[in-house]
Scaffold this motif. Structure first.
Motif, PDB file in Angstrom:
ATOM      1  N   PHE A 606       0.830  -1.211   0.000  1.00  0.00           N
ATOM      2  CA  PHE A 606       0.000   0.000   0.000  1.00  0.00           C
ATOM      3  C   PHE A 606       0.861   1.257   0.000  1.00  0.00           C
ATOM      4  N   GLY A 607       1.897   1.230   0.833  1.00  0.00           N
ATOM      5  CA  GLY A 607       2.754   2.420   0.896  1.00  0.00           C
ATOM      6  C   GLY A 607       3.494   2.672  -0.394  1.00  0.00           C
ATOM      7  N   GLY A 608       4.014   1.598  -1.012  1.00  0.00           N
ATOM      8  CA  GLY A 608       4.704   1.772  -2.289  1.00  0.00           C
ATOM      9  C   GLY A 608       3.773   2.275  -3.373  1.00  0.00           C
ATOM     10  N   SER A 609       2.554   1.750  -3.376  1.00  0.00           N
ATOM     11  CA  SER A 609       1.591   2.215  -4.374  1.00  0.00           C
ATOM     12  C   SER A 609       1.259   3.685  -4.172  1.00  0.00           C
ATOM     13  N   ALA A 610       1.018   4.077  -2.906  1.00  0.00           N
ATOM     14  CA  ALA A 610       0.709   5.485  -2.636  1.00  0.00           C
ATOM     15  C   ALA A 610       1.889   6.387  -2.971  1.00  0.00           C
ATOM     16  N   ALA A 611       3.100   5.908  -2.699  1.00  0.00           N
ATOM     17  CA  ALA A 611       4.277   6.723  -3.010  1.00  0.00           C
ATOM     18  C   ALA A 611       4.436   6.926  -4.507  1.00  0.00           C
ATOM     19  N   LEU A 612       4.135   5.894  -5.284  1.00  0.00           N
ATOM     20  CA  LEU A 612       4.269   6.019  -6.733  1.00  0.00           C
ATOM     21  C   LEU A 612       3.151   6.849  -7.339  1.00  0.00           C
ATOM     22  N   LEU A 613       1.944   6.710  -6.797  1.00  0.00           N
ATOM     23  CA  LEU A 613       0.799   7.421  -7.357  1.00  0.00           C
ATOM     24  C   LEU A 613       0.670   8.834  -6.822  1.00  0.00           C
ATOM     25  N   LEU A 614       1.087   9.089  -5.575  1.00  0.00           N
ATOM     26  CA  LEU A 614       0.966  10.422  -4.967  1.00  0.00           C
ATOM     27  C   LEU A 614       2.355  11.025  -4.791  1.00  0.00           C
ATOM     28  N   GLU A 615       2.994  10.742  -3.639  1.00  0.00           N
ATOM     29  CA  GLU A 615       4.367  11.201  -3.412  1.00  0.00           C
ATOM     30  C   GLU A 615       4.945  10.419  -2.233  1.00  0.00           C
ATOM     31  N   PRO A 616       6.286  10.362  -2.044  1.00  0.00           N
ATOM     32  CA  PRO A 616       6.918   9.434  -1.090  1.00  0.00           C
ATOM     33  C   PRO A 616       6.462   9.583   0.355  1.00  0.00           C
ATOM     34  N   SER A 617       6.354  10.793   0.884  1.00  0.00           N
ATOM     35  CA  SER A 617       5.995  10.940   2.300  1.00  0.00           C
ATOM     36  C   SER A 617       4.565  10.472   2.563  1.00  0.00           C
ATOM     37  N   THR A 618       3.686  10.727   1.619  1.00  0.00           N
ATOM     38  CA  THR A 618       2.315  10.215   1.759  1.00  0.00           C
ATOM     39  C   THR A 618       2.314   8.691   1.744  1.00  0.00           C
ATOM     40  N   GLY A 619       3.119   8.113   0.875  1.00  0.00           N
ATOM     41  CA  GLY A 619       3.230   6.660   0.837  1.00  0.00           C
ATOM     42  C   GLY A 619       3.746   6.085   2.138  1.00  0.00           C
ATOM     43  N   LEU A 620       4.668   6.802   2.794  1.00  0.00           N
ATOM     44  CA  LEU A 620       5.188   6.327   4.078  1.00  0.00           C
ATOM     45  C   LEU A 620       4.094   6.288   5.139  1.00  0.00           C
ATOM     46  N   VAL A 621       3.256   7.311   5.210  1.00  0.00           N
ATOM     47  CA  VAL A 621       2.165   7.353   6.184  1.00  0.00           C
ATOM     48  C   VAL A 621       1.139   6.271   5.889  1.00  0.00           C
ATOM     49  N   VAL A 622       0.745   6.176   4.630  1.00  0.00           N
ATOM     50  CA  VAL A 622      -0.238   5.155   4.260  1.00  0.00           C
ATOM     51  C   VAL A 622       0.329   3.755   4.494  1.00  0.00           C
ATOM     52  N   GLY A 623       1.603   3.572   4.205  1.00  0.00           N
ATOM     53  CA  GLY A 623       2.225   2.272   4.437  1.00  0.00           C
ATOM     54  C   GLY A 623       2.238   1.890   5.903  1.00  0.00           C
ATOM     55  N   ALA A 624       2.486   2.853   6.797  1.00  0.00           N
ATOM     56  CA  ALA A 624       2.466   2.549   8.229  1.00  0.00           C
ATOM     57  C   ALA A 624       1.077   2.127   8.686  1.00  0.00           C
ATOM     58  N   ALA A 625       0.053   2.850   8.237  1.00  0.00           N
ATOM     59  CA  ALA A 625      -1.318   2.478   8.602  1.00  0.00           C
ATOM     60  C   ALA A 625      -1.687   1.117   8.027  1.00  0.00           C
ATOM     61  N   ALA A 626      -1.286   0.864   6.775  1.00  0.00           N
ATOM     62  CA  ALA A 626      -1.604  -0.424   6.158  1.00  0.00           C
ATOM     63  C   ALA A 626      -0.884  -1.567   6.857  1.00  0.00           C
ATOM     64  N   ALA A 627       0.344  -1.335   7.326  1.00  0.00           N
ATOM     65  CA  ALA A 627       1.072  -2.384   8.038  1.00  0.00           C
ATOM     66  C   ALA A 627       0.358  -2.762   9.327  1.00  0.00           C
ATOM     67  N   ILE A 628      -0.120  -1.763  10.073  1.00  0.00           N
ATOM     68  CA  ILE A 628      -0.849  -2.057  11.314  1.00  0.00           C
ATOM     69  C   ILE A 628      -2.152  -2.789  11.009  1.00  0.00           C
TER      70      ILE A 628
END
Length: 707
Positions: A606-628
């Motif tokens: 999820f984080g990688g997808s968000a980073a590629l589609l939006l931008e890296p810092s957003t992908g990091l936040v989304v990735g943390a939430a998706a991991a939990i």
């Protein structure tokens, strides 16, 4: 030689899988390199993408053609039965030791064959629990058979063990199970004891046996089905009288719908053209009430006799160490061997209660004034929990729990057994993961959803540090809301024994499954990645399409391979008996490992997808939430629900419930039965259910405050 051949086969199989993996990864690397170089026609691109799949299919086909012939099913099932017999001896032997308490002395119970209307089985006239060593004196009749010899002589092998409350029916069934499991031949079925209260009579006997082997003894379902289908399991069904509630006056219900349905299913149980072997225990009053309508046909009914006065007196003498306190009671029993008190103390349950209650303090002689068996039961049960708690004190430190709290906690647990828990009928099993409805199903579900939502929403403040806080916050809240709703609706997942990866002979199979399924998962991931890349390209993200497909393909492959390996690569016969502490520990360890692995994969995807589609810092936040969210959904849902249940039951149960139940087993209030807990005796369970608060004073019993 067989071990050497099997080892060579495993080595060749691992080598083949390794070669296939290298070929697949090489093909995948070539495809990626050509795609990155660019300039390919659509047809060339399609051909390249099909290359890894073709290599994987070729490797699978070669492996299937080279698969050696394995041992026949008959030999395999016999090997499994031998393993099951060892497992049964271990688990039932431990339960027998718990019922004996701190003593090793067993009471030899005698039982006699009782005539029944209709068609019965041929069986000896009487028997004992075990045979006394030595030959009979000259001129004396041969000794009566022990319980295992009695059952082997019964034709057909269908036995009903009946008796009065506390007469030792379960103890006798345990002795039979242990003896048959220890002395079986390769072709003999393995006796497996199952509490009848857990039988949902909507399922067949075959389904019950398979479910018990799978859930209580940790056998894979396919192996359990083969054991049952090959008639390698002898059902020993304990407690026909515990399937239905009593009538308002305390008498047995002659209709007893669940018990009657169970008897109908047992009467339909056949081995070929003969009635199928089975052992059944029941209180005699309940069985007599049912026998008028639905007896167990082709069976031998034995009635457990009261303990002889001399044996009862000998037992109490050996359990008493203070002659001053015990002398008056023992003298009374010696002088009045057929008196009211001697007859009341003629059951193993009451003898054990008496020895426990007066072990350290009190005046056993006060029992002489009790002429009513019901009054004797009330007197002993009122004092049983304080005496059991006192036995836990080692002289230098108090007992960890106060008797009054122990009584209240155990009473609260009896509500789960009355049909208010995860099942709607009477039961005797306490499974800690199924207790959560006891705290209020709606309250626990809401609390579980809130805990899940808040744990994921904890990363929400980080969304405001990104260039696109609105989109990041929306993604986090959506994940939290969906996960919270899923937590509220989800049941506890089935357990898998992660510890099997350490068992002898299992490591190679696990590694084989891991490599093979990673290969398979990567193929699946490639398909997923291609679909995601095509979607991204169609949505106008041509630059991120290839990278997005690669990330999702790799993550999906690793996740699928790991999950398939754990689900299939570890399947095998268990080598040890399952107990509640081991089951709870394995659930927690497995859940944490599974949650970490799946959470990392989900976060990267999820984080990688968000980073590629939006931008890296957003992908990091989304990735943390998706991991939990991924970790909680895959491995921690059962543990989280159990924690929420304990928090919601804080005033009614101890926070360390598992520790308390283990302690209760050591002092003789509870017992282990596979991966669940049970009360030491049905009489104790019924008495606690009827008494929310302790009756007898607990003065003189020192204990800690407890959690």
């Amino acid at each position: 030689m067989a071990d050497i051949g099997g080892r060579r086969q495993r080595e060749r199989r691992l080598l083949a899988v390794g070669v296939g993996t290298v070929l697949f990864l090489g093909a995948a690397a070539y495809v990626v390199a050509q795609l990155l170089r660019g300039g390919l026609d659509p047809a060339d691109t399609a051909g390249l993408l099909g290359l890894p799949v073709s290599v994987a299919g070729l490797a699978a086909a070669v492996a299937a053609l080279r698969k050696p012939l394995e041992t026949t099913d008959t030999d395999l099932v016999r090997q499994w039965a031998a393993t099951l017999a060892v497992q049964v001896q271990e688990s039932e032997g431990k339960l027998r030791r718990q019922l004996l308490g701190a003593d090793t002395r067993r009471i030899d119970l005698r039982y006699t064959l009782r005539a029944t209307p209709g068609r019965g089985a041929d069986a000896p006239a009487a028997g004992h629990t075990f045979r006394v060593p030595g030959d009979p004196a000259p001129g004396q009749p041969p000794p009566e058979p022990d319980i295992a010899e009695f059952f082997r002589a019964t034709r057909p092998g269908r036995l009903v063990i009946a008796g009065a409350p506390g007469s030792g029916k379960t103890v006798l069934a345990l002795e039979l199970v242990v003896a048959l499991a220890a002395g079986r031949a390769d072709t003999d079925p393995v006796p497996v004891r199952i509490p009848m209260a857990q039988w949902d009579t909507g399922q067949s006997l075959t389904d019950l046996l398979e479910e018990h082997l799978s859930q209580a003894l940790d056998w894979p379902r396919d192996m359990a089905a083969k054991l049952v289908a090959r008639r390698m399991v002898l059902p020993v069904l304990d407690g026909l009288d515990e399937m239905d509630p009593l009538r308002a006056d305390g008498s047995a219900d002659p209709t007893a719908p669940r018990a009657a349905a169970a008897l109908r299913l047992l009467n339909a149980h056949q081995t070929g053209l003969d009635a199928g072997p089975v052992v059944l225990t029941s209180r005699i009053a309940h069985y007599e009430a049912l026998m008028r309508h639905e007896p167990l046909i082709d069976s031998a009914l034995v009635l457990v006799s009261p303990v002889e006065s001399a044996r009862a007196l000998s037992y109490l003498r050996e359990r008493s160490y203070d002659a001053t306190r015990w002398g008056p009671l023992l003298d009374h029993l010696d002088l009045h061997p057929t008196g009211t008190l001697a007859r009341a103390l003629s059951t193993p349950w009451r003898l054990g209660l008496t020895a426990t209650v007066y072990r350290y303090r009190g005046r056993p002689a006060e029992l002489i004034a009790l002429h009513d068996p019901d009054a004797l039961d009330r007197h002993l049960l009122d004092r049983y929990i304080p005496a059991a708690v006192e036995s836990a004190a080692d002289g230098t430190a108090p007992a960890p729990y106060h008797p009054d709290r122990v009584h209240v906690w155990l009473h609260h647990l009896t509500r789960h057994l009355g049909g208010t828990g995860a099942v709607a009928h009477l039961t005797t099993d306490i499974n800690v993961h199924a207790l959560w409805p006891l705290a209020g199903a709606l309250k626990v579900r809401v609390a579980d959803a809130l805990l899940t939502f808040c744990s994921i929403a904890a990363v929400l403040p980080a969304a405001w540090l990104t260039p696109r806080p609105g989109e990041a916050a929306a993604c986090v809240l959506a994940l939290a809301a969906v996960s919270g709703l899923g937590a509220a609706l989800a049941l506890s997942p089935s357990r898998l024994d992660w510890q099997k990866r350490h068992l002898p002979g299992r490591r190679g199979r696990f590694l084989l499954g891991l490599v093979a399924n990673l290969l398979l998962g990567t193929v699946i991931g490639t398909v997923v990645g291609l679909a995601a890349g095509a979607w991204a390209a169609a949505a106008g993200h041509q630059g991120a399409a290839l990278a997005l497909g690669t990330v999702l393909g790799l993550v999906a492959g690793l996740t699928a391979g790991f999950r398939f390996s754990v689900a299939a690569g570890l399947r095998g016969a268990p080598t040890t008996a399952v107990s509640p502490p081991v089951a709870l520990r394995d659930d927690t360890v497995y859940g944490l490992l599974y949650a970490v692995g799946t959470g990392l994969c989900g976060g990267v995807a999820f984080g990688g997808s968000a980073a590629l589609l939006l931008e890296p810092s957003t992908g990091l936040v989304v990735g943390a939430a998706a991991a939990i969210a991924s970790g909680q959904a895959s491995g921690l849902s059962a543990a989280r629900r159990y924690l929420v249940f304990l928090l919601c039951s804080r005033r009614r149960l101890p926070l360390r419930l598992g520790h308390f139940l283990d302690w209760a087993c050591t002092v003789g209030l509870m017992r282990y039965s596979g991966p669940v807990y049970q009360f030491r005796h049905a009489e104790l369970q019924h008495w606690l259910a009827a008494h929310p608060r302790p009756v007898a004073p607990t003065s003189g019993v020192t204990s800690g405050a407890g959690p």
